[in-house]
Structures are given as C-alpha cells and as structure tokens.
Design a protein around this motif. Structure first.
Motif, PDB file in Angstrom:
ATOM      1  N   ARG A  34     -48.870  40.290  79.718  1.00  0.00           N
ATOM      2  CA  ARG A  34     -49.130  39.224  80.668  1.00  0.00           C
ATOM      3  C   ARG A  34     -50.442  38.638  80.606  1.00  0.00           C
ATOM      4  O   ARG A  34     -50.342  37.251  80.410  1.00  0.00           O
ATOM      5  N   VAL A  35     -51.467  39.144  79.995  1.00  0.00           N
ATOM      6  CA  VAL A  35     -52.560  38.254  79.692  1.00  0.00           C
ATOM      7  C   VAL A  35     -52.522  37.414  78.444  1.00  0.00           C
ATOM      8  O   VAL A  35     -52.916  36.090  78.753  1.00  0.00           O
ATOM      9  N   CYS A  36     -51.655  37.833  77.312  1.00  0.00           N
ATOM     10  CA  CYS A  36     -51.492  36.767  76.352  1.00  0.00           C
ATOM     11  C   CYS A  36     -50.768  35.697  76.674  1.00  0.00           C
ATOM     12  O   CYS A  36     -50.590  34.720  76.172  1.00  0.00           O
ATOM     13  N   MET A  37     -49.497  36.178  77.482  1.00  0.00           N
ATOM     14  CA  MET A  37     -48.620  35.085  78.151  1.00  0.00           C
ATOM     15  C   MET A  37     -49.673  33.971  78.555  1.00  0.00           C
ATOM     16  O   MET A  37     -49.308  32.720  78.405  1.00  0.00           O
ATOM     17  N   LEU A  38     -50.400  34.328  79.793  1.00  0.00           N
ATOM     18  CA  LEU A  38     -51.271  33.534  80.290  1.00  0.00           C
ATOM     19  C   LEU A  38     -52.318  32.600  79.420  1.00  0.00           C
ATOM     20  O   LEU A  38     -52.521  31.274  79.470  1.00  0.00           O
ATOM     21  N   ALA A  39     -52.937  33.455  78.463  1.00  0.00           N
ATOM     22  CA  ALA A  39     -53.782  32.864  77.475  1.00  0.00           C
ATOM     23  C   ALA A  39     -53.118  31.823  76.429  1.00  0.00           C
ATOM     24  O   ALA A  39     -53.668  30.949  76.131  1.00  0.00           O
ATOM     25  N   THR A  40     -51.842  31.933  76.148  1.00  0.00           N
ATOM     26  CA  THR A  40     -51.018  31.109  75.466  1.00  0.00           C
ATOM     27  C   THR A  40     -50.878  29.948  76.117  1.00  0.00           C
ATOM     28  O   THR A  40     -51.370  28.777  75.673  1.00  0.00           O
ATOM     29  N   ILE A  41     -50.574  29.836  77.408  1.00  0.00           N
ATOM     30  CA  ILE A  41     -50.400  28.586  78.184  1.00  0.00           C
ATOM     31  C   ILE A  41     -51.766  27.866  78.263  1.00  0.00           C
ATOM     32  O   ILE A  41     -51.955  26.604  78.130  1.00  0.00           O
ATOM     33  N   GLY A  42     -52.679  28.632  78.605  1.00  0.00           N
ATOM     34  CA  GLY A  42     -54.050  28.059  78.669  1.00  0.00           C
ATOM     35  C   GLY A  42     -54.559  27.504  77.398  1.00  0.00           C
ATOM     36  O   GLY A  42     -55.162  26.504  77.603  1.00  0.00           O
ATOM     37  N   PHE A  43     -54.552  28.221  76.679  1.00  0.00           N
ATOM     38  CA  PHE A  43     -55.010  27.813  75.063  1.00  0.00           C
ATOM     39  C   PHE A  43     -54.333  26.390  74.634  1.00  0.00           C
ATOM     40  O   PHE A  43     -55.131  25.398  74.378  1.00  0.00           O
ATOM     41  N   ALA A  44     -52.990  26.418  74.997  1.00  0.00           N
ATOM     42  CA  ALA A  44     -52.411  24.848  74.754  1.00  0.00           C
ATOM     43  C   ALA A  44     -52.563  23.828  75.711  1.00  0.00           C
ATOM     44  O   ALA A  44     -52.942  22.649  75.537  1.00  0.00           O
ATOM     45  N   ALA A  45     -52.752  24.312  76.985  1.00  0.00           N
ATOM     46  CA  ALA A  45     -53.210  23.402  77.917  1.00  0.00           C
ATOM     47  C   ALA A  45     -54.515  22.745  78.105  1.00  0.00           C
ATOM     48  O   ALA A  45     -54.646  21.793  78.736  1.00  0.00           O
ATOM     49  N   GLU A  46     -55.337  23.630  77.455  1.00  0.00           N
ATOM     50  CA  GLU A  46     -57.021  23.275  77.533  1.00  0.00           C
ATOM     51  C   GLU A  46     -57.151  21.963  76.876  1.00  0.00           C
ATOM     52  O   GLU A  46     -57.840  21.198  77.214  1.00  0.00           O
ATOM     53  N   ALA A  83     -48.123  34.372  69.145  1.00  0.00           N
ATOM     54  CA  ALA A  83     -48.309  32.826  69.522  1.00  0.00           C
ATOM     55  C   ALA A  83     -49.898  32.778  69.628  1.00  0.00           C
ATOM     56  O   ALA A  83     -50.584  31.651  68.714  1.00  0.00           O
ATOM     57  N   PHE A  84     -50.545  33.481  70.422  1.00  0.00           N
ATOM     58  CA  PHE A  84     -51.753  33.236  70.606  1.00  0.00           C
ATOM     59  C   PHE A  84     -52.820  33.344  69.333  1.00  0.00           C
ATOM     60  O   PHE A  84     -53.367  32.666  68.984  1.00  0.00           O
ATOM     61  N   SER A  85     -52.564  34.510  68.663  1.00  0.00           N
ATOM     62  CA  SER A  85     -53.213  34.612  67.473  1.00  0.00           C
ATOM     63  C   SER A  85     -52.857  33.592  66.303  1.00  0.00           C
ATOM     64  O   SER A  85     -53.842  33.219  65.647  1.00  0.00           O
ATOM     65  N   GLY A  86     -51.661  33.140  66.406  1.00  0.00           N
ATOM     66  CA  GLY A  86     -51.356  31.970  65.412  1.00  0.00           C
ATOM     67  C   GLY A  86     -52.175  30.596  66.126  1.00  0.00           C
ATOM     68  O   GLY A  86     -52.857  29.915  65.049  1.00  0.00           O
ATOM     69  N   MET A  87     -52.342  30.572  67.175  1.00  0.00           N
ATOM     70  CA  MET A  87     -52.993  29.297  67.541  1.00  0.00           C
ATOM     71  C   MET A  87     -54.629  29.386  67.212  1.00  0.00           C
ATOM     72  O   MET A  87     -55.188  28.612  66.774  1.00  0.00           O
ATOM     73  N   VAL A  88     -55.197  30.559  67.584  1.00  0.00           N
ATOM     74  CA  VAL A  88     -56.501  30.807  67.204  1.00  0.00           C
ATOM     75  C   VAL A  88     -56.902  30.559  65.701  1.00  0.00           C
ATOM     76  O   VAL A  88     -57.609  29.842  65.213  1.00  0.00           O
ATOM     77  N   HIS A  89     -55.893  31.157  64.817  1.00  0.00           N
ATOM     78  CA  HIS A  89     -56.002  30.947  63.329  1.00  0.00           C
ATOM     79  C   HIS A  89     -55.939  29.395  63.032  1.00  0.00           C
ATOM     80  O   HIS A  89     -56.423  29.150  61.970  1.00  0.00           O
ATOM     81  N   HIS A  90     -54.734  28.737  63.597  1.00  0.00           N
ATOM     82  CA  HIS A  90     -54.713  27.447  63.250  1.00  0.00           C
ATOM     83  C   HIS A  90     -55.947  26.660  63.704  1.00  0.00           C
ATOM     84  O   HIS A  90     -56.706  25.980  62.868  1.00  0.00           O
ATOM     85  N   ASN A  91     -56.636  26.786  64.609  1.00  0.00           N
ATOM     86  CA  ASN A  91     -57.958  26.182  64.992  1.00  0.00           C
ATOM     87  C   ASN A  91     -59.256  26.497  63.933  1.00  0.00           C
ATOM     88  O   ASN A  91     -60.006  25.626  63.829  1.00  0.00           O
TER      89      ASN A  91
END
Length: 153
Positions: free
Chosen positions: A1-13, A107-115
C-alpha cells in the motif's frame, strides 16, 4: 500500500505541489527544495499517524502486543469499509491488492531509476536536449569505466 501511494505521489509531484513548496522538476530533489518547517511538519504528521495506529507503541518489540497482535502487519484499516462481506471475495481482493502492491514496487523503483539516469523530470520520458546516459554513471567501478570509455574498450 505504501508503494501504491508513493507511485501516485512520485508522478503527481511534477504537477501538484503543497502550498509554499517550490516546483521541482526532479521528484528526487523535492526533499531538498522544500522549506525545512514544512518537511518537519510532514514528518511529524507521518509519525503521528504511525504512532496512533499502534496506540502509541513505536518499537518493533511492543507494537504487536495487546490489541496490535490481533491485526495483520501493515493493516491500518485503510479502506476496510469497502471490502465485501463474503470472506472468499475479500480474500480474492486481498490477493489482487498484494499483486498490485508488487507491481507498484516495481513501478516506483523504475521511476526512481529513470530520474537518476535522466537527471530530470519523470515526464516527458526524454527531456529536451537529453543525449543519453553518457556521464550518468560516473562511478569508480568497472561499469563506470566501461560507460565513460576510460578502459578504451
């Protein structure tokens, strides 16, 4: 659940900011650009929610004693009222949530590595003027030497 919310927050930021926070194209740099008092308030709020969900018990040694022992780890009663009354359907939804949680971790780890590689915003995927990952891996390692051409290969 934490990563689900983190994924939304990372993209929405990239598109939505808290009042008083400057816009930061790279979500990984947001913690460094936010005002210190707002960062402290956010940490306090997260700590308060964590503390109250365990009735003030904060260590791993005592948080699952008493009433805390009756609930599953990670179950903060977040959205329980939306579960169906049938146990089989509720278990099926729990399995789907677990699968989607695993996908959110990837998804979250992919977004972090992308950045980290692009050193810029999440969207667009390739910012204007980006020439590839050259120089992104300036490491004192074999991989960094191979990527930078220091080994002459």
């Amino acid at each position: 659940r934490v990563c689900m919310l983190a994924t939304i927050g990372f993209a929405a930021e990239q598109y939505v900011q808290f009042p008083g926070c400057p816009e930061t194209p790279d979500a990984l740099q947001a913690i460094y650009t936010a005002p210190v008092n707002l960062t402290g308030l956010l940490l306090f709020a997260a700590g308060y929610i964590e503390s109250t969900s365990y009735n003030g018990k904060l260590t791993m040694l005592d948080m699952f004693e008493g009433e805390g022992a009756k609930r599953a780890p990670g179950d903060l009663n977040f959205g329980k009222r939306f579960l169906p009354g049938d146990k089989a359907k509720a278990d099926d939804l729990a399995m789907k949530e677990l699968s989607n949680g695993r996908l959110a971790m990837l998804a979250f780890s992919g977004m972090v590595h992308h950045n980290l590689v692009v050193k810029g915003p999440l969207f667009p995927l390739f910012p204007e003027g980006w020439e590839g990952p050259q120089g992104s891996w300036d490491l004192d390692s074999t991989a960094g030497a191979l990527n930078s051409g220091r080994l002459g290969l």
